[in-house]
Design a protein around this motif. Sequence first.
Motif, PDB file in Angstrom:
ATOM      1  N   ILE A 110       0.818  -1.220   0.000  1.00 34.22           N
ATOM      2  CA  ILE A 110       0.000   0.000   0.000  1.00 34.22           C
ATOM      3  C   ILE A 110       0.850   1.267   0.000  1.00 34.22           C
ATOM      4  O   ILE A 110       1.876   1.332   0.697  1.00 34.22           O
ATOM      5  CB  ILE A 110      -0.987  -0.038   1.204  1.00 34.22           C
ATOM      6  N   GLY A 111       0.444   2.240  -0.807  1.00 34.20           N
ATOM      7  CA  GLY A 111       1.059   3.560  -0.719  1.00 34.20           C
ATOM      8  C   GLY A 111       1.628   4.131  -1.997  1.00 34.20           C
ATOM      9  O   GLY A 111       1.754   5.347  -2.118  1.00 34.20           O
ATOM     10  N   VAL A 112       1.963   3.269  -2.984  1.00 34.16           N
ATOM     11  CA  VAL A 112       2.667   3.822  -4.156  1.00 34.16           C
ATOM     12  C   VAL A 112       1.742   4.750  -4.951  1.00 34.16           C
ATOM     13  O   VAL A 112       0.608   4.399  -5.242  1.00 34.16           O
ATOM     14  CB  VAL A 112       3.239   2.705  -5.068  1.00 34.16           C
ATOM     15  N   GLY A 113       2.222   5.924  -5.230  1.00 34.61           N
ATOM     16  CA  GLY A 113       1.486   6.918  -6.024  1.00 34.61           C
ATOM     17  C   GLY A 113       0.145   7.324  -5.426  1.00 34.61           C
ATOM     18  O   GLY A 113      -0.708   7.876  -6.115  1.00 34.61           O
ATOM     19  N   MET A 114      -0.052   7.058  -4.146  1.00 33.76           N
ATOM     20  CA  MET A 114      -1.392   7.180  -3.541  1.00 33.76           C
ATOM     21  C   MET A 114      -1.782   8.629  -3.218  1.00 33.76           C
ATOM     22  O   MET A 114      -2.961   8.966  -3.178  1.00 33.76           O
ATOM     23  CB  MET A 114      -1.427   6.326  -2.261  1.00 33.76           C
TER      24      MET A 114
ATOM     25  N   ALA B 169       6.044   4.662   0.262  1.00 34.80           N
ATOM     26  CA  ALA B 169       5.725   5.988  -0.274  1.00 34.80           C
ATOM     27  C   ALA B 169       4.675   6.748   0.551  1.00 34.80           C
ATOM     28  O   ALA B 169       4.916   7.050   1.718  1.00 34.80           O
ATOM     29  CB  ALA B 169       5.307   5.836  -1.737  1.00 34.80           C
ATOM     30  N   ASP B 170       3.472   7.019  -0.039  1.00 30.59           N
ATOM     31  CA  ASP B 170       2.505   7.886   0.650  1.00 30.59           C
ATOM     32  C   ASP B 170       1.892   7.232   1.890  1.00 30.59           C
ATOM     33  O   ASP B 170       1.448   7.942   2.796  1.00 30.59           O
ATOM     34  CB  ASP B 170       1.431   8.369  -0.322  1.00 30.59           C
ATOM     35  N   ALA B 171       1.898   5.901   1.959  1.00 32.68           N
ATOM     36  CA  ALA B 171       1.440   5.263   3.201  1.00 32.68           C
ATOM     37  C   ALA B 171       2.398   5.683   4.325  1.00 32.68           C
ATOM     38  O   ALA B 171       1.976   6.007   5.441  1.00 32.68           O
ATOM     39  CB  ALA B 171       1.433   3.748   3.043  1.00 32.68           C
TER      40      ALA B 171
END
Length: 530
Positions: free
Chosen positions: A322-326, A351-353
């Motif tokens: 979870i999280g990529v490019g989010m 990333a964004d997670a």
Amino acid sequence: MPKILSVKQLYAADTATVKKNDISFIDLMEHVGTLCFQWIHDRLQGDPITIQIFCGTGNNGGDGLVIARHLKQYGYNVKTHIINCGNDRSEVFLKNYDRLKEIGVWAEMITCESELPAVSENDMVVDAIFGLGLSRKPENLIKKVIEHINGSNAFVLSIDFPSGLYAEKSVTDTVSVVKAYHTLTFQTPKLAFLLPENRYYTKTWEVLDIGLDAEYIYNAKTDNYLLYKQDIKPMYRFREKFSHKGEFGHAVIIGGSYGKMGAVTLSTKAAISIGSGLVTAHIPQCGYQIIQTSVPEIMVEVDAENEMQKFDININATVIGIGVGMGTHIETVKGFTEFLNKNKVPLVLDADALNIISKNKELLKLVPENSVLTPHPKEFERLVGKWKNDYDKLKKLRSLSKKHKIIIVLKGAYSAIAHEGALFFNSTGNPALSTAGSGDVLTGIITGLIAQNYHPFEAAKMGVYLHGKTSELAMKTKVYETFIASDIIDYLSSAIMDLLMKEPKVVPQKEAESKNDKKAKPDEGTEMYI
Ligand SMILES: NC(=O)C1=CN([C@@H]2O[C@H](COP(=O)(O)OP(=O)(O)OC[C@H]3O[C@@H](n4cnc5c(N)ncnc54)[C@H](O)[C@@H]3O)[C@@H](O)[C@H]2O)[C@@H](O)CC1
Ligand SMILES: Nc1ncnc2c1ncn2[C@@H]1O[C@H](COP(=O)(O)OP(=O)(O)O)[C@@H](O)[C@H]1O
Ligand SMILES: [K+]
């Protein structure tokens, strides 16, 4: 698994070796110095270049004197210099000083009054000023000599350590450290060589097996390891004839936002390519067509219109990446928080997670045990705050992973995998990986491995190793600049094949060179082969 030992342990290994083999320390030094000489001789093969050996007056200097004696006896053009820096002279240094005199060679003393010896860029410098024993920053004459060596542009070979580099703490005066082309370090890899803050002190390095007591090393306790092929290979699981996709798990990748669907494309493609039985992308509506057309092998679930909001996964996922490019839209933060509150599935957070967690630290408590976090240094800084130096960074890494019982992959040239307070550094990879999206691919690889029931700690180690290996294998036909994140996926097969392949029999360099009747230059053979 190669251990990274502390200075204290390395000195104790010396003592154990000397005792067990009933030899004296001077014999051990003779053996070590001879190995270094052999390394140089194998490459120079009698080349008449000038070899300038700079010695301190401790045991590192003693090694330098042994090297000088052997080179001299083989007819090399050697100039030996001793930096007369105080009254501390180790016993074995003095003994080797006498041995050098016995063959008619007088080392030149460099004093505060003397002019520094001219070093041409065509010379080879052997740096044997300080090794493990550096206790304070080089000053006065030593500093001057180090700067003189660095200014020469000659090929510099450091013995054990680039002089001025501490084994276990940060350098404070960055100009007073030898900048080596190559370092021959003894017996075990050194933590200092794996840290970005020391990147300028040796371009390449290798471990010279000096035969220290194997039993001592086997029993020595350490929290630092360097991962090689032999550590990863046994983890690999072969597929059975009757296996089917239901046995290889269902990886879900949650992420993406308008303009950043490429990240999910790369992650899902990596997850299916590493062998996850099924893969589903859970993405905002805006990415539906992109994902369906770019990765037809996977399934897609859609969330809100342009960014993740609901996180309502309708799949029995084995693992969720979870999280990529989010993105970190306010609705995404809300939905992510609710998701963490409900979720029971192992996670790979990237990333964004991680960026959302950094701004809401209490969320870390909701991350299931044995989840994998894959921050790059900036994301890690957002999580833990600024560090004083790279040693402090590693301390923070260990403690965060221990506190939350999670696995953290701190990405970099030697990515460090933290698990239960210990650090496992990866040995594969090169700057080709410094390209957009290569982290997204790593997230997909690790998620895809966990889906197949690899333990998350194994998945992190194996994933990071294979990810790095692709960049090495690709360099047969590509250069760093042209390698892109998709290439990592394309080279996964080769990386796995390489993992399973037997090592080719190594022909001793001397033998190989005499067969080819080829003269080696000093900078040949200096890739890191560790
Ligand atoms: N098992 C091994 O690792 C072996 C190591 N040997 C060599 O022994 C070395 C360690 O020897 P030592 O313990 O004698 O340490 P070093 O030779 O690195 O230096 C220690 C000496 O330098 C002085 N010193 C430290 N920092 C200084 C500074 N900034 N300015 C001026 N003087 C300074 C110390 O007071 C001491 O006299 C290793 O690096 C390696 O080269 C080998 O000879 C034998 C086997
Ligand atoms: N010089 C390098 N040597 C080895 N590996 C590298 C190097 N530079 C980057 N990498 C690897 O490439 C990946 C980059 O990840 P990341 O910074 O998250 O990329 P992105 O955000 O673009 O996906 C990490 O796995 C890192 O270890
Ligand atoms: K040295």
